[in-house]
Scaffold this active site. Structure first.
Site, PDB file in Angstrom:
ATOM      1  N   GLY A  11     115.652  62.107  49.133  1.00  0.00           N
ATOM      2  CA  GLY A  11     116.895  61.551  49.657  1.00  0.00           C
ATOM      3  C   GLY A  11     117.271  62.139  50.998  1.00  0.00           C
ATOM      4  N   GLY A  15     123.243  65.340  51.635  1.00  0.00           N
ATOM      5  CA  GLY A  15     122.724  66.566  51.027  1.00  0.00           C
ATOM      6  C   GLY A  15     121.320  66.895  51.512  1.00  0.00           C
ATOM      7  N   GLU A 170     140.306  51.074  51.867  1.00  0.00           N
ATOM      8  CA  GLU A 170     139.910  50.992  53.279  1.00  0.00           C
ATOM      9  C   GLU A 170     139.376  49.596  53.606  1.00  0.00           C
ATOM     10  OE1 GLU A 170     137.266  54.418  53.658  1.00  0.00           O
ATOM     11  OE2 GLU A 170     138.899  55.508  54.621  1.00  0.00           O
ATOM     12  N   ASP A 300     126.048  63.757  45.058  1.00  0.00           N
ATOM     13  CA  ASP A 300     126.525  62.805  44.036  1.00  0.00           C
ATOM     14  C   ASP A 300     125.697  62.876  42.759  1.00  0.00           C
ATOM     15  OD1 ASP A 300     128.292  61.959  45.939  1.00  0.00           O
ATOM     16  OD2 ASP A 300     127.639  59.862  45.973  1.00  0.00           O
TER      17      ASP A 300
HETATM   18  C1  LIG Z   1     131.730  52.906  50.992  1.00  0.00           C
HETATM   19  C2  LIG Z   1     131.763  54.401  50.793  1.00  0.00           C
HETATM   20  C3  LIG Z   1     132.750  55.152  51.425  1.00  0.00           C
HETATM   21  C4  LIG Z   1     132.765  56.548  51.270  1.00  0.00           C
HETATM   22  N1  LIG Z   1     133.743  57.263  51.917  1.00  0.00           N
HETATM   23  C5  LIG Z   1     133.717  58.620  51.845  1.00  0.00           C
HETATM   24  C6  LIG Z   1     134.656  59.392  52.593  1.00  0.00           C
HETATM   25  O1  LIG Z   1     135.511  58.857  53.299  1.00  0.00           O
HETATM   26  N2  LIG Z   1     134.565  60.745  52.509  1.00  0.00           N
HETATM   27  C7  LIG Z   1     133.613  61.363  51.742  1.00  0.00           C
HETATM   28  O2  LIG Z   1     133.552  62.593  51.716  1.00  0.00           O
HETATM   29  N3  LIG Z   1     132.734  60.656  51.014  1.00  0.00           N
HETATM   30  C8  LIG Z   1     132.752  59.306  51.045  1.00  0.00           C
HETATM   31  N4  LIG Z   1     131.853  58.573  50.317  1.00  0.00           N
HETATM   32  C9  LIG Z   1     130.938  59.283  49.413  1.00  0.00           C
HETATM   33  C10 LIG Z   1     129.769  59.873  50.168  1.00  0.00           C
HETATM   34  O3  LIG Z   1     129.156  58.896  50.978  1.00  0.00           O
HETATM   35  C11 LIG Z   1     128.779  60.445  49.146  1.00  0.00           C
HETATM   36  O4  LIG Z   1     129.447  61.418  48.387  1.00  0.00           O
HETATM   37  C12 LIG Z   1     127.592  61.060  49.845  1.00  0.00           C
HETATM   38  O5  LIG Z   1     126.864  60.081  50.544  1.00  0.00           O
HETATM   39  C13 LIG Z   1     126.676  61.756  48.834  1.00  0.00           C
HETATM   40  O6  LIG Z   1     125.616  62.346  49.529  1.00  0.00           O
HETATM   41  P1  LIG Z   1     124.202  62.517  48.819  1.00  0.00           P
HETATM   42  O7  LIG Z   1     123.352  63.278  49.765  1.00  0.00           O
HETATM   43  O8  LIG Z   1     124.401  63.058  47.447  1.00  0.00           O
HETATM   44  O9  LIG Z   1     123.663  61.045  48.623  1.00  0.00           O
HETATM   45  P2  LIG Z   1     123.490  59.865  49.705  1.00  0.00           P
HETATM   46  O10 LIG Z   1     124.169  60.163  50.976  1.00  0.00           O
HETATM   47  O11 LIG Z   1     123.897  58.625  48.968  1.00  0.00           O
HETATM   48  O12 LIG Z   1     121.921  59.833  49.966  1.00  0.00           O
HETATM   49  C14 LIG Z   1     121.023  59.510  48.953  1.00  0.00           C
HETATM   50  C15 LIG Z   1     119.722  59.101  49.610  1.00  0.00           C
HETATM   51  O13 LIG Z   1     118.703  59.078  48.632  1.00  0.00           O
HETATM   52  C16 LIG Z   1     117.909  57.929  48.791  1.00  0.00           C
HETATM   53  N5  LIG Z   1     117.318  57.638  47.479  1.00  0.00           N
HETATM   54  C17 LIG Z   1     117.955  57.507  46.300  1.00  0.00           C
HETATM   55  N6  LIG Z   1     117.082  57.301  45.301  1.00  0.00           N
HETATM   56  C18 LIG Z   1     115.858  57.304  45.862  1.00  0.00           C
HETATM   57  C19 LIG Z   1     114.540  57.127  45.333  1.00  0.00           C
HETATM   58  N7  LIG Z   1     114.313  56.950  44.020  1.00  0.00           N
HETATM   59  N8  LIG Z   1     113.497  57.151  46.187  1.00  0.00           N
HETATM   60  C20 LIG Z   1     113.696  57.345  47.531  1.00  0.00           C
HETATM   61  N9  LIG Z   1     114.913  57.521  48.076  1.00  0.00           N
HETATM   62  C21 LIG Z   1     115.995  57.504  47.244  1.00  0.00           C
HETATM   63  C22 LIG Z   1     118.855  56.870  49.308  1.00  0.00           C
HETATM   64  O14 LIG Z   1     118.167  55.866  50.021  1.00  0.00           O
HETATM   65  C23 LIG Z   1     119.772  57.701  50.200  1.00  0.00           C
HETATM   66  O15 LIG Z   1     119.315  57.740  51.531  1.00  0.00           O
HETATM   67  C24 LIG Z   1     131.803  57.174  50.447  1.00  0.00           C
HETATM   68  C25 LIG Z   1     130.836  56.405  49.807  1.00  0.00           C
HETATM   69  C26 LIG Z   1     130.802  55.034  49.972  1.00  0.00           C
HETATM   70  C27 LIG Z   1     129.751  54.219  49.286  1.00  0.00           C
END
Ligand SMILES: Cc1cc2nc3c(=O)[nH]c(=O)nc-3n(C[C@H](O)[C@H](O)[C@H](O)COP(=O)(O)OP(=O)(O)OC[C@H]3O[C@@H](n4cnc5c(N)ncnc54)[C@H](O)[C@@H]3O)c2cc1C
Length: 417
Positions: A11, A15, A170, A300
């Site tokens: 991912g 993170g 939003e 997440d």
């Molecule tokens: C519309 C929206 C608005 C938001 N607004 C806010 C805000 O205002 N403030 C805030 O703090 N948070 C906000 N969030 C939440 C925030 O975006 C998430 O908490 C954050 O992105 C989590 O980060 P992460 O690194 O855990 O996962 P992500 O940023 O979701 O990254 C996960 C990555 O893993 C990849 N992936 C997943 N499964 C696989 C797989 N099996 N194989 C290959 N690749 C894979 C995906 O393609 C993605 O690139 C919002 C979310 C959304 C959807």
């Protein structure tokens, strides 16, 4: 020469990229795997969906981002399985052995087993959905401008948003402003009294994670923009022409956006006690699996408890988790120990359109124009790359001064049906 330990990161979201930054000068080889070749800034997705930002302002190629990290390889592939015993990640392209693994695979829209919702509404979680929503919205206006029957026109021009957390609030604010200030100039033959935006929430207030006063201010602000807010009602069913709510009320619409919740997704084969609410993976205070200290889960995807509550699904939680895990791996290689992960809550915020936002930072509550400027500043700070920041700032300034949404393009078939 001895082989360097290999770290596989699943991912390239908030993170995963934070982990890469923390490992940049550590003596390891890193492979980052993502199904997309770009990092997506999800908090601004709703602005793509409402014609304010171009997709390239909120997405950056992963290879560009990691260019200066000499120890990083990028693999664009779907991770399909993880063999914890063999320490091997299977992807759609190849298998990767690891010494350490960081799972930062984020979350997906949760339809809570509502099959109607899954089939007949659109989530707002990835770029494809945001572009589809933009096209559907504009496509609905194109179709309505050709229709003589008033009921059909009203149905086409009713936009229902299910779930009034920050994303729903939003998005509905942005759509209401588009409808009030921009589209009347384009569709002179449409009677805008027939257009409506409805925000549906099962709970008793919008923005439930914010202080009640901020919820009230956000409610008033949305209502002033013309959004109808329905509280205390869940969606019972969705068909091709409308939504049925608890209690039987029916809303005629062909445009339903589902922002009611998300659930974690990981390639790990875990069930039962290993998972917490929203299918998040339970981790130790060091953010690794209890039986596998070499496998970290962050953001997440992880359920990390702090002070008796599970940390929220927010970008700063993922960023701080990624940084921490990079430091833990570096410390382990140096045979040092690390304290447990500690999340510093810097506050949460949501915009309710142009010039209005609510923010809570510790005990401080901010709203209105000041909140909006803070919101702009924070988002510019976290957007990746100078070009994206400049593009976003330019678009916001353009919208602020000219009440215009420049990206009103229908580019998929979604809006034509
Ligand atoms: C519309 C929206 C608005 C938001 N607004 C806010 C805000 O205002 N403030 C805030 O703090 N948070 C906000 N969030 C939440 C925030 O975006 C998430 O908490 C954050 O992105 C989590 O980060 P992460 O690194 O855990 O996962 P992500 O940023 O979701 O990254 C996960 C990555 O893993 C990849 N992936 C997943 N499964 C696989 C797989 N099996 N194989 C290959 N690749 C894979 C995906 O393609 C993605 O690139 C919002 C979310 C959304 C959807």
């Amino acid at each position: 020469m001895a082989k360097r330990p290999r770290v596989v990161i699943v991912g390239a979201g908030f993170g995963g990229l934070a982990a890469i930054r923390a490992l940049r000068h550590v003596n390891v080889d890193v492979t980052i795997v993502d199904r997309n070749n770009y990092h997506l800034f999800q908090p601004l997705l709703y602005q793509v969906a409402s014609g304010l930002l171009d997709p390239s302002a909120i997405a950056s190629p992963v290879r560009t981002i990691v260019r200066r990290s000499r120890n990083v390889d990028v693999l664009r592939a779907e991770v399909t399985a993880v063999d914890l015993a063999r320490r091997r990640v299977t992807t759609s392209a190849e298998s990767l052995d690891y010494d350490y693994q960081v799972i930062a695979s984020g979350s997906v829209t949760d339809y809570f087993n509502n099959q109607d919702a899954r089939k007949r509404s659109t989530g707002l979680k990835d770029l494809g959905e945001a572009l589809s929503l933009r096209s559907r919205l504009l496509g609905a206006f194109e179709r309505a401008s050709l229709v003589d029957d008033a009921d059909t026109r009203r149905r086409l021009l009713t936009f229902a948003i299910v779930g009034a957390g920050p994303t729903g609030v939003e998005y509905s604010g942005a759509v209401a402003e588009l409808i009030k200030h921009v589209l009347p100039k384009d569709y002179r033959h449409i009677d805008f009294a027939e257009v409506s935006v409805v925000l549906i929430e099962a709970g008793d207030r919008i923005l439930a994670t914010f202080a009640p006063r901020l919820s009230r201010l956000a409610t008033r602000s949305l209502q002033q923009k013309g959004v109808r807010i329905v509280l205390g009602k869940s969606v019972r069913g969705i068909d091709d022409h409308g939504i049925v709510l608890d209690g039987g009320e029916r809303i005629e619409t062909e445009n339903v956006v589902w922002t009611a919740g998300v659930r974690a997704t990981t390639p790990l084969d875990l069930e039962g006690d290993a998972l917490a609410r929203s299918r998040r993976v339970k981790v130790t205070p060091q953010l690794h699996l209890a039986d596998h200290p070499e496998v970290f889960v962050i953001g997440d995807a992880a359920a990390c408890e702090q002070g008796g509550t599970v940390l929220p699904m927010l970008a700063p939680v993922a960023i701080q988790g990624g940084k921490y895990v990079g430091e833990v791996i570096a410390a382990r290689l140096a045979s040092e120990t690390t304290p447990p992960f500690h999340y510093h809550d810097k506050g949460t915020m949501a915009t309710i359109g142009r010039g209005a936002a609510v923010a809570q930072i510790g005990p401080i509550r901010i709203n209105g124009l000041i909140g909006w400027f803070i919101w702009i500043f924070i988002h510019l700070l976290y957007l990746v790359g100078f070009r994206n920041r400049a593009l976003a700032l330019w678009s916001w300034a353009w919208n602020y001064f000219f009440w215009d949404r420049p990206v009103r393009l229908i580019i998929t078939n979604a809006g034509d049906n």
